[in-house]
Design a protein around this motif. Structure first.
Motif, PDB file in Angstrom:
ATOM      1  N   UNK A 199       3.423   2.937  -1.394  1.00  0.00           N
ATOM      2  CA  UNK A 199       2.947   3.393  -1.636  1.00  0.00           C
ATOM      3  C   UNK A 199       2.566   3.761  -3.374  1.00  0.00           C
ATOM      4  N   UNK A 200       1.781   2.472  -3.220  1.00  0.00           N
ATOM      5  CA  UNK A 200       1.332   2.383  -5.133  1.00  0.00           C
ATOM      6  C   UNK A 200       0.588   3.242  -6.180  1.00  0.00           C
ATOM      7  N   UNK A 201       1.236   3.647  -6.768  1.00  0.00           N
ATOM      8  CA  UNK A 201       0.423   4.839  -7.527  1.00  0.00           C
ATOM      9  C   UNK A 201      -0.938   4.611  -7.746  1.00  0.00           C
ATOM     10  N   UNK A 202      -1.290   5.133  -7.855  1.00  0.00           N
ATOM     11  CA  UNK A 202      -3.558   5.214  -7.697  1.00  0.00           C
ATOM     12  C   UNK A 202      -3.706   4.461  -8.630  1.00  0.00           C
ATOM     13  N   UNK A 203      -2.875   4.675  -9.948  1.00  0.00           N
ATOM     14  CA  UNK A 203      -3.520   4.329 -11.348  1.00  0.00           C
ATOM     15  C   UNK A 203      -3.051   2.412 -11.138  1.00  0.00           C
ATOM     16  N   UNK A 204      -2.613   2.123 -10.274  1.00  0.00           N
ATOM     17  CA  UNK A 204      -1.853  -0.125 -10.223  1.00  0.00           C
ATOM     18  C   UNK A 204      -2.445   0.135  -8.603  1.00  0.00           C
ATOM     19  N   UNK A 205      -3.088   0.938  -8.605  1.00  0.00           N
ATOM     20  CA  UNK A 205      -4.105   0.754  -7.442  1.00  0.00           C
ATOM     21  C   UNK A 205      -5.205   0.136  -7.879  1.00  0.00           C
ATOM     22  N   UNK A 206      -5.697   1.255  -8.667  1.00  0.00           N
ATOM     23  CA  UNK A 206      -7.166   0.958  -9.834  1.00  0.00           C
ATOM     24  C   UNK A 206      -7.086  -0.332 -10.132  1.00  0.00           C
ATOM     25  N   UNK A 207      -5.447  -0.125 -11.035  1.00  0.00           N
ATOM     26  CA  UNK A 207      -5.602  -2.096 -11.853  1.00  0.00           C
ATOM     27  C   UNK A 207      -5.253  -2.823 -10.802  1.00  0.00           C
ATOM     28  N   UNK A 208      -4.937  -2.883  -9.836  1.00  0.00           N
ATOM     29  CA  UNK A 208      -5.417  -4.250  -8.764  1.00  0.00           C
ATOM     30  C   UNK A 208      -7.190  -4.491  -8.188  1.00  0.00           C
ATOM     31  N   UNK A 209      -7.812  -3.420  -7.992  1.00  0.00           N
ATOM     32  CA  UNK A 209      -9.372  -3.373  -8.359  1.00  0.00           C
ATOM     33  C   UNK A 209      -9.824  -3.770  -8.993  1.00  0.00           C
ATOM     34  N   UNK A 210      -9.400  -3.373 -10.222  1.00  0.00           N
ATOM     35  CA  UNK A 210     -10.006  -3.956 -11.408  1.00  0.00           C
ATOM     36  C   UNK A 210      -9.893  -5.619 -11.952  1.00  0.00           C
ATOM     37  N   UNK A 211      -8.673  -5.960 -11.659  1.00  0.00           N
ATOM     38  CA  UNK A 211      -8.456  -7.282 -11.570  1.00  0.00           C
ATOM     39  C   UNK A 211      -9.119  -8.097 -10.492  1.00  0.00           C
ATOM     40  N   UNK A 212      -9.052  -7.569  -9.377  1.00  0.00           N
ATOM     41  CA  UNK A 212      -9.859  -8.610  -8.677  1.00  0.00           C
ATOM     42  C   UNK A 212     -11.021  -8.803  -9.199  1.00  0.00           C
ATOM     43  N   UNK A 213     -12.128  -7.856  -9.147  1.00  0.00           N
ATOM     44  CA  UNK A 213     -12.880  -7.737  -9.338  1.00  0.00           C
ATOM     45  C   UNK A 213     -13.816  -9.014 -10.869  1.00  0.00           C
ATOM     46  N   UNK A 214     -12.506  -8.786 -11.551  1.00  0.00           N
ATOM     47  CA  UNK A 214     -12.476  -9.837 -12.090  1.00  0.00           C
ATOM     48  C   UNK A 214     -12.176 -11.462 -11.640  1.00  0.00           C
ATOM     49  N   UNK A 215     -11.954 -11.370 -11.058  1.00  0.00           N
ATOM     50  CA  UNK A 215     -11.349 -13.109 -10.541  1.00  0.00           C
ATOM     51  C   UNK A 215     -12.553 -14.285 -10.613  1.00  0.00           C
ATOM     52  N   UNK A 259     -13.903 -18.846  -7.792  1.00  0.00           N
ATOM     53  CA  UNK A 259     -12.790 -20.086  -7.374  1.00  0.00           C
ATOM     54  C   UNK A 259     -11.745 -19.001  -6.794  1.00  0.00           C
ATOM     55  N   UNK A 260     -10.985 -18.222  -7.270  1.00  0.00           N
ATOM     56  CA  UNK A 260      -9.848 -17.089  -6.991  1.00  0.00           C
ATOM     57  C   UNK A 260     -10.699 -16.298  -5.983  1.00  0.00           C
ATOM     58  N   UNK A 261     -11.714 -15.948  -6.076  1.00  0.00           N
ATOM     59  CA  UNK A 261     -12.859 -15.213  -5.004  1.00  0.00           C
ATOM     60  C   UNK A 261     -12.752 -15.636  -3.763  1.00  0.00           C
ATOM     61  N   UNK A 262     -12.867 -16.500  -3.618  1.00  0.00           N
ATOM     62  CA  UNK A 262     -13.210 -18.143  -2.271  1.00  0.00           C
ATOM     63  C   UNK A 262     -11.888 -17.879  -2.023  1.00  0.00           C
ATOM     64  N   UNK A 263     -10.387 -19.169  -2.955  1.00  0.00           N
ATOM     65  CA  UNK A 263      -9.365 -18.870  -2.478  1.00  0.00           C
ATOM     66  C   UNK A 263      -8.895 -18.089  -1.865  1.00  0.00           C
ATOM     67  N   UNK A 264      -9.352 -17.009  -1.738  1.00  0.00           N
ATOM     68  CA  UNK A 264      -8.219 -15.388  -1.439  1.00  0.00           C
ATOM     69  C   UNK A 264      -9.126 -14.917  -0.071  1.00  0.00           C
ATOM     70  N   UNK A 265      -9.862 -15.494  -0.083  1.00  0.00           N
ATOM     71  CA  UNK A 265     -10.813 -15.088   0.912  1.00  0.00           C
ATOM     72  C   UNK A 265     -11.220 -13.477   0.302  1.00  0.00           C
ATOM     73  N   UNK A 266     -11.614 -13.070  -0.286  1.00  0.00           N
ATOM     74  CA  UNK A 266     -11.301 -11.693  -1.400  1.00  0.00           C
ATOM     75  C   UNK A 266     -13.031 -11.045  -0.792  1.00  0.00           C
ATOM     76  N   UNK A 267     -12.188  -9.635   0.272  1.00  0.00           N
ATOM     77  CA  UNK A 267     -13.567  -9.042   0.362  1.00  0.00           C
ATOM     78  C   UNK A 267     -13.858  -7.855  -0.231  1.00  0.00           C
ATOM     79  N   UNK A 268     -15.158  -6.879  -0.064  1.00  0.00           N
ATOM     80  CA  UNK A 268     -15.879  -6.125  -0.892  1.00  0.00           C
ATOM     81  C   UNK A 268     -14.357  -4.673  -0.715  1.00  0.00           C
ATOM     82  N   UNK A 269     -13.362  -4.884  -0.156  1.00  0.00           N
ATOM     83  CA  UNK A 269     -12.731  -3.915   0.220  1.00  0.00           C
ATOM     84  C   UNK A 269     -11.383  -4.071  -0.925  1.00  0.00           C
ATOM     85  N   UNK A 270     -11.182  -5.062  -1.515  1.00  0.00           N
ATOM     86  CA  UNK A 270     -10.678  -5.285  -1.413  1.00  0.00           C
ATOM     87  C   UNK A 270      -8.960  -6.215  -0.624  1.00  0.00           C
TER      88      UNK A 270
END
Length: 256
Positions: A211-227, A230-241
């Protein structure tokens, strides 16, 4: 944060989510559960402690293989879910007990095997918890810990710890394989095997479970998008997070 306040935070985070963890595909299935069941088949007469049992999936797997299981957790609501599910599954060899990982309410040498799955990254003091494991194990007893694992590499480690902490404020740390070996050694436990794997995590259910609050979900998504690439490849980061984490299964034993 003090030990008491951290424990209170963990109990608050997970108590209301007990049923979500019971039905979580990530927690209810997986190669690690199969490996655990296969390993425990070698201990048919064992008394087993499941530390940080959550909704009980490791306890259920163990109960089919061993004589007795104590499902141990900080959350009373989680333990209620375990007790009810065990009853529905006809597993009458599971008992529940509430408490902290760092202070086990059991006598010295009470257990043949201690297991823990997807819990240790919430423990306030893993070293102290493992010293307690050593104390409650019988001589020659075995401990098996399964958890999400840090990649070890600093950039990847920081990225993983950050998304975990944003998603779940009770998160302490995912440890690398080297850290686990050091922690076991420091607790006078003798490491035997280390097995690593990869675990895909669907973003929507990953945040919904907490039940992660939306503001923190948004923070995770923003952080993911700034990865970095190298990080995106290692964690096989997808468009949907969604992404893929490393996992570890480490086995050690207490000297005979």
């Amino acid at each position: 944060m003090t030990t008491r306040s951290h424990h209170d935070n963990v109990e608050k985070q997970f108590g209301s989510q007990a049923n979500a963890y019971l039905t979580s595909t990530v927690h209810a299935s997986g190669r690690d559960l199969q490996r655990l069941a296969e390993r425990l088949s070698a201990f048919p007469q064992a008394s087993v402690l499941d530390m940080g049992c959550g909704a009980g999936h490791a306890s259920f797997a163990a109960a089919h293989q061993v004589k007795q299981v104590v499902a141990y957790d900080l959350s009373a609501q989680m333990l209620d879910v375990v007790a009810q599910a065990a009853k529905e599954k006809g597993l009458d060899n599971i008992a529940t007990r509430q408490g902290y990982a760092e202070s086990l309410p059991f006598e010295d040498g009470s257990f043949d095997v201690v297991i823990s799955r997807y819990s240790a990254h919430h423990w306030h003091d893993v070293g102290r918890a493992l010293r307690e494991v050593n104390r409650v194990l019988k001589p020659g007893g075995v401990v098996i810990v399964m958890d999400v694992m840090s990649p070890g590499h600093p950039v990847r480690d920081i990225w993983l710890q950050t998304v975990e902490a944003l998603r779940d404020t009770s998160h302490v740390r995912n440890y690398s394989s080297g850290e686990w070996l050091s922690l076991m050694n420091d607790a006078n436990l003798i490491a035997d095997t280390v097995l690593t794997d990869r675990l895909p995590l669907a973003f929507s259910s990953w945040v919904a479970r907490m039940r992660t609050p939306q503001v923190l979900i948004d923070a995770v998504r923003l952080y993911q998008q700034s990865a970095s690439a190298e990080v995106q490849a290692y964690f096989a980061l997808q468009q949907d997070g969604s992404f893929t984490s490393d996992t570890i299964m480490v086995e050690a034993h207490k000297a005979a």
